[in-house]
Motif scaffolding. Structure first.
Motif, PDB file in Angstrom:
ATOM      1  N   ALA A  41       0.871  -1.179   0.000  1.00 53.73           N
ATOM      2  CA  ALA A  41       0.000   0.000   0.000  1.00 53.73           C
ATOM      3  C   ALA A  41       0.904   1.224   0.000  1.00 53.73           C
ATOM      4  CB  ALA A  41      -0.908   0.001   1.224  1.00 53.73           C
ATOM      5  N   GLU A  42       0.566   2.222  -0.804  1.00 53.34           N
ATOM      6  CA  GLU A  42       1.442   3.387  -0.958  1.00 53.34           C
ATOM      7  C   GLU A  42       0.649   4.694  -0.894  1.00 53.34           C
ATOM      8  OE1 GLU A  42       4.672   3.241  -1.211  1.00 53.34           O
ATOM      9  OE2 GLU A  42       4.946   1.069  -1.542  1.00 53.34           O
ATOM     10  N   VAL A  43       1.269   5.699  -0.291  1.00 56.32           N
ATOM     11  CA  VAL A  43       0.736   7.072  -0.350  1.00 56.32           C
ATOM     12  C   VAL A  43       1.241   7.720  -1.630  1.00 56.32           C
ATOM     13  CG1 VAL A  43       0.778   9.366   0.713  1.00 56.32           C
ATOM     14  CG2 VAL A  43       0.589   7.313   2.153  1.00 56.32           C
ATOM     15  N   VAL A  44       0.328   8.335  -2.396  1.00 54.94           N
ATOM     16  CA  VAL A  44       0.720   9.059  -3.605  1.00 54.94           C
ATOM     17  C   VAL A  44       0.977  10.527  -3.256  1.00 54.94           C
ATOM     18  CG1 VAL A  44       0.074   9.656  -5.975  1.00 54.94           C
ATOM     19  CG2 VAL A  44      -0.638   7.469  -5.005  1.00 54.94           C
ATOM     20  N   PHE A  45      -0.036  11.185  -2.674  1.00 57.00           N
ATOM     21  CA  PHE A  45       0.157  12.560  -2.210  1.00 57.00           C
ATOM     22  C   PHE A  45      -0.995  12.970  -1.311  1.00 57.00           C
ATOM     23  CE2 PHE A  45      -1.972  12.939  -6.359  1.00 57.00           C
ATOM     24  CZ  PHE A  45      -3.068  13.761  -6.064  1.00 57.00           C
ATOM     25  N   ASP A  46      -0.750  14.028  -0.517  1.00 57.03           N
ATOM     26  CA  ASP A  46      -1.789  14.668   0.281  1.00 57.03           C
ATOM     27  C   ASP A  46      -2.216  15.945  -0.422  1.00 57.03           C
ATOM     28  OD1 ASP A  46      -1.687  12.921   2.675  1.00 57.03           O
ATOM     29  OD2 ASP A  46       0.347  13.715   2.864  1.00 57.03           O
ATOM     30  N   GLY A  47      -3.469  16.340  -0.182  1.00 59.47           N
ATOM     31  CA  GLY A  47      -3.943  17.567  -0.822  1.00 59.47           C
ATOM     32  C   GLY A  47      -5.206  18.096  -0.207  1.00 59.47           C
ATOM     33  N   GLU A  48      -5.729  19.144  -0.812  1.00 62.35           N
ATOM     34  CA  GLU A  48      -6.976  19.756  -0.375  1.00 62.35           C
ATOM     35  C   GLU A  48      -7.726  20.189  -1.629  1.00 62.35           C
ATOM     36  OE1 GLU A  48      -8.461  23.214   2.796  1.00 62.35           O
ATOM     37  OE2 GLU A  48      -6.382  22.452   2.792  1.00 62.35           O
TER      38      GLU A  48
END
Length: 277
Positions: free
Chosen positions: A267-274
């Motif tokens: 499982a991987e994080v791609v990016f955080d955002g709003e």
């Protein structure tokens, strides 16, 4: 709305921490954020919520806004999210889903989750529980007429419905053309997720998937479990199977005596955002 985009073998979802914020219209939000041109781009939306039955609840929505019972790649990412983002320090978790409570076991390296093993629960084989219109107690290697052709299907529910179709050439199939005909076939009252599989050897199967409500995706965890169970039922493989998907490999094990299916993968994080909705 604050969000994190994550992926498991390329099966990508937008995740929202609903311990801290609310999503008013989840179905419409799923449609908007999933759009790969005008939104964030994903196979759907997953809300991480409090639960009075488990450590957390996963609410999963497909790209078309429909609610999904379970998502194997999605739930692995839930495990990574709640640990990596400090919502828990447990490495064994329970997660409530529409497909039942699932148990996760996290492998941690340098303070971050690297692999997640999921107890996906039982393989459901009774036609009325999948559901699929059929006679008998199981649907194993049954004929199915689609677009004037006869295919052989084996049906399994992993909390959501799957039809596994064995073909000689997985990569050569035009899923955009044939996928909807399977998904909306009259024998599947709640529509169906369809896996097109080819057995490579006694321990390896390759597959592509047409997901109900989302179309072809790079990976499907519950679909990989269904393919493994179907391959074992048909006598094609041993009880431990590596399933090769477009996005990578999943390790699937079916404990037939206990009727429990275990799935292990990344499982991987791609990016955080709003995003403003």
């Amino acid at each position: 709305m604050k969000f994190t985009k994550m992926q498991g073998l390329g099966n990508d979802y937008v995740y929202v921490n609903c311990m801290e914020q609310m999503v008013e219209d989840a179905a419409e939000t799923a449609r908007r954020v999933s759009d790969r041109h005008f939104g964030i781009g994903s196979d759907g939306l997953i809300l991480i919520c409090p639960s009075d039955k488990a450590d957390f609840e996963m609410r999963m929505y497909n790209a078309d806004g429909s609610r999904g019972e379970m998502c194997g790649n999605g739930i692995r990412c839930v495990g990574k999210y709640v640990y990596d983002y400090g919502l828990t320090d447990k490495t064994s978790l329970s997660v409530e889903t529409l497909g039942g409570i699932k148990h996760l076991f996290l492998e941690v390296e340098d303070g971050k989750v690297s692999l997640v093993k999921v107890d996906m629960g039982p393989a459901i084989l009774e036609p009325e529980k999948i559901p699929v219109t059929a006679e008998g107690s199981r649907v194993v290697d049954e004929p199915l007429q689609v677009d004037g052709k006869t295919f052989r299907m084996t049906c399994v529910s992993m909390g959501n419905p799957h039809a596994v179709i064995y073909v000689d050439d997985v990569q050569g199939m035009d899923l955009e053309k044939t996928g909807p005909s399977f998904e909306n076939h009259e024998r599947f009252p709640n529509r169906i997720n369809t896996e097109f599989a080819h057995v490579l050897d006694r321990n390896t199967v390759e597959m592509r998937v047409w997901e109900r409500g989302s179309g072809e995706t790079l990976a499907c965890g519950t679909g990989a479990c269904a393919v493994a169970v179907a391959s074992i039922l048909n006598g094609y493989t041993e009880d431990q199977v590596t399933v090769r998907l477009l996005g990578g490999d999943l390790k699937i094990e079916w404990d037939r005596e206990a009727n429990k299916v275990y799935m292990t993968g990344p499982a991987e994080v791609v990016f955080d955002g709003e995003i403003r909705l």
